[in-house]
Scaffold this motif. Structure first.
Motif, PDB file in Angstrom:
ATOM      1  N   ARG A 189       0.831  -1.205   0.000  1.00 44.09           N
ATOM      2  CA  ARG A 189       0.000   0.000   0.000  1.00 44.09           C
ATOM      3  C   ARG A 189       0.872   1.264   0.000  1.00 44.09           C
ATOM      4  NH1 ARG A 189      -5.641   0.182   3.020  1.00 44.09           N
ATOM      5  NH2 ARG A 189      -5.870  -1.305   1.308  1.00 44.09           N
ATOM      6  N   TYR A 190       0.386   2.263  -0.735  1.00 41.17           N
ATOM      7  CA  TYR A 190       1.104   3.527  -0.859  1.00 41.17           C
ATOM      8  C   TYR A 190       0.132   4.693  -0.712  1.00 41.17           C
ATOM      9  CZ  TYR A 190       4.556   0.391  -2.910  1.00 41.17           C
ATOM     10  OH  TYR A 190       5.427  -0.652  -3.107  1.00 41.17           O
ATOM     11  N   PHE A 191       0.623   5.773  -0.101  1.00 43.19           N
ATOM     12  CA  PHE A 191      -0.090   7.044  -0.062  1.00 43.19           C
ATOM     13  C   PHE A 191       0.502   7.934  -1.151  1.00 43.19           C
ATOM     14  CE2 PHE A 191      -2.176   8.005   4.314  1.00 43.19           C
ATOM     15  CZ  PHE A 191      -2.785   6.767   4.325  1.00 43.19           C
ATOM     16  N   LEU A 192      -0.348   8.555  -1.942  1.00 43.95           N
ATOM     17  CA  LEU A 192       0.091   9.509  -2.953  1.00 43.95           C
ATOM     18  C   LEU A 192      -0.421  10.899  -2.587  1.00 43.95           C
ATOM     19  CD1 LEU A 192      -0.888   7.481  -6.170  1.00 43.95           C
ATOM     20  CD2 LEU A 192       1.196   7.290  -4.787  1.00 43.95           C
ATOM     21  N   ASP A 193       0.459  11.867  -2.610  1.00 46.17           N
ATOM     22  CA  ASP A 193       0.110  13.259  -2.352  1.00 46.17           C
ATOM     23  C   ASP A 193      -0.180  13.897  -3.706  1.00 46.17           C
ATOM     24  OD1 ASP A 193      -0.025  15.931  -1.715  1.00 46.17           O
ATOM     25  OD2 ASP A 193       1.929  16.053  -0.757  1.00 46.17           O
ATOM     26  N   VAL A 194      -1.457  14.115  -3.992  1.00 46.80           N
ATOM     27  CA  VAL A 194      -1.888  14.538  -5.327  1.00 46.80           C
ATOM     28  C   VAL A 194      -2.401  15.976  -5.298  1.00 46.80           C
ATOM     29  CG1 VAL A 194      -3.406  14.018  -7.276  1.00 46.80           C
ATOM     30  CG2 VAL A 194      -2.517  12.161  -5.853  1.00 46.80           C
ATOM     31  N   ALA A 195      -1.967  16.778  -6.258  1.00 50.19           N
ATOM     32  CA  ALA A 195      -2.470  18.138  -6.438  1.00 50.19           C
ATOM     33  C   ALA A 195      -3.136  18.220  -7.805  1.00 50.19           C
ATOM     34  CB  ALA A 195      -1.327  19.151  -6.333  1.00 50.19           C
ATOM     35  N   TYR A 196      -4.203  19.019  -7.896  1.00 44.58           N
ATOM     36  CA  TYR A 196      -4.865  19.153  -9.197  1.00 44.58           C
ATOM     37  C   TYR A 196      -5.619  20.475  -9.325  1.00 44.58           C
ATOM     38  CZ  TYR A 196      -8.650  16.988  -6.394  1.00 44.58           C
ATOM     39  OH  TYR A 196      -9.549  16.659  -5.405  1.00 44.58           O
ATOM     40  N   ASP A 197      -5.705  20.908 -10.580  1.00 43.51           N
ATOM     41  CA  ASP A 197      -6.565  22.029 -10.953  1.00 43.51           C
ATOM     42  C   ASP A 197      -7.911  21.399 -11.342  1.00 43.51           C
ATOM     43  OD1 ASP A 197      -8.009  23.885 -12.559  1.00 43.51           O
ATOM     44  OD2 ASP A 197      -6.165  24.949 -13.066  1.00 43.51           O
ATOM     45  N   GLY A 198      -8.939  21.721 -10.568  1.00 44.33           N
ATOM     46  CA  GLY A 198     -10.224  21.050 -10.768  1.00 44.33           C
ATOM     47  C   GLY A 198     -11.108  21.633 -11.845  1.00 44.33           C
ATOM     48  N   THR A 199     -10.605  22.609 -12.607  1.00 44.89           N
ATOM     49  CA  THR A 199     -11.451  23.357 -13.547  1.00 44.89           C
ATOM     50  C   THR A 199     -12.205  22.467 -14.511  1.00 44.89           C
ATOM     51  OG1 THR A 199      -9.925  25.244 -13.419  1.00 44.89           O
ATOM     52  CG2 THR A 199     -11.464  25.182 -15.274  1.00 44.89           C
ATOM     53  N   ARG A 200     -11.543  21.503 -15.125  1.00 47.68           N
ATOM     54  CA  ARG A 200     -12.204  20.719 -16.167  1.00 47.68           C
ATOM     55  C   ARG A 200     -12.786  19.400 -15.651  1.00 47.68           C
ATOM     56  NH1 ARG A 200      -9.058  16.742 -19.190  1.00 47.68           N
ATOM     57  NH2 ARG A 200      -7.047  16.370 -18.179  1.00 47.68           N
TER      58      ARG A 200
END
Length: 269
Positions: A2-13
């Motif tokens: 198991r892995y944790f991913l630190d995810v960032a995103y621009d939610g516009t689309r």
């Protein structure tokens, strides 16, 4: 593993974080990339929280199970090569098999951004107000959020929420260079809660509601009394926190699991 991913995103689309039929979501795009990169037929990533359509994330922790041991650097590099420009994996953590991004989190922090000048470079990431609201009054009203715990007033009707109690630790506005930022931290948030709070606080700032009335609206626990939700483009899931020493503990559990699986493999070999 198991892995944790630190995810960032621009939610516009995107139509929010969570996968849904006939709509593009962040989770769908991320899961597809994980499946292709690591050759996993079915991926079921779990996010630390849901974000609505158009809402952004500076930090959304996601956990996922992969078939073998990978270094955090491998995971970050391989996924970012395939993910679109508006989604990025900032870091990866090795965690134990029972670690859970949602249930293990102790707090979440959101920010809401407002610009007081028309700025084409902020059109997707801040709500434009042509007139400055009364920030002092909004901060006075926001104190009620720290003193109360039932936020039925700021919840949407739909959903499987069992109760509407939240513990809010921070709620304040800061102003700098024609920008306003509202920061709110709590142990949990209801669906649509932050945008409804911001919309109602802005009515305080515009003189439509008094500080006393804002508190009364919360105490009445009546959804119809809240103002309209603030637009989605200004909202960011800013940070998700876990207990002190959490990732060190999880790394140790990951190592134990890796050694256990290696021992089984050696026995079978």
């Amino acid at each position: 593993m198991r892995y944790f991913l630190d995810v960032a995103y621009d939610g516009t689309r995107f139509h929010g974080w969570q996968t849904q039929p006939n709509a593009l979501t962040v989770q769908e795009v991320l899961d597809d990339a994980i499946s292709k990169v690591f050759r996993v037929p079915q991926v079921e990533s779990i996010g630390s929280g849901r974000t609505d359509t158009g809402v952004h994330a500076g930090q959304q922790w996601v956990h996922v199970d992969l078939p073998k041991v990978f270094t955090p650097e491998e995971i970050v590099y391989k996924l970012n090569r395939l993910l679109p420009p508006d989604i990025a994996v900032r870091q990866a953590k090795q965690v134990g098999p029972e670690a859970h991004t949602r249930f293990d989190a102790i707090s979440r922090t959101y920010e809401y951004h407002i610009t007081l000048e028309k700025n084409p470079f902020l059109v997707r990431h801040a709500y434009f107000l042509s007139r400055r609201p009364n920030v002092e009054q909004m901060n006075l009203a926001a104190q009620a959020l720290l003193e109360l715990e039932d936020f039925t007033t700021f919840s949407k009707v739909k959903g499987d929420t069992k109760h509407y109690r939240c513990t809010i630790n921070q709620a304040f506005w800061l102003e700098e260079d024609n920008r306003l930022v509202f920061t709110i931290q709590a142990n949990r948030f209801l669906r649509g809660m932050v945008r409804l709070i911001v919309g109602t606080l802005l009515d305080v700032g515009k003189g439509k509601l008094s500080v006393h009335r804002f508190r009364e609206i919360i105490e009445r626990q009546d959804r119809s009394l809240s103002s309209g939700a603030a637009p989605s483009e200004g909202l960011f899931l800013h940070r998700v926190d876990y207990p002190e020493g959490y990732f060190d503990q999880q790394q140790a559990l990951y190592n134990q699991e890796a050694h256990r699986l290696q021992a089984l493999s050696n026995q079978e070999g």
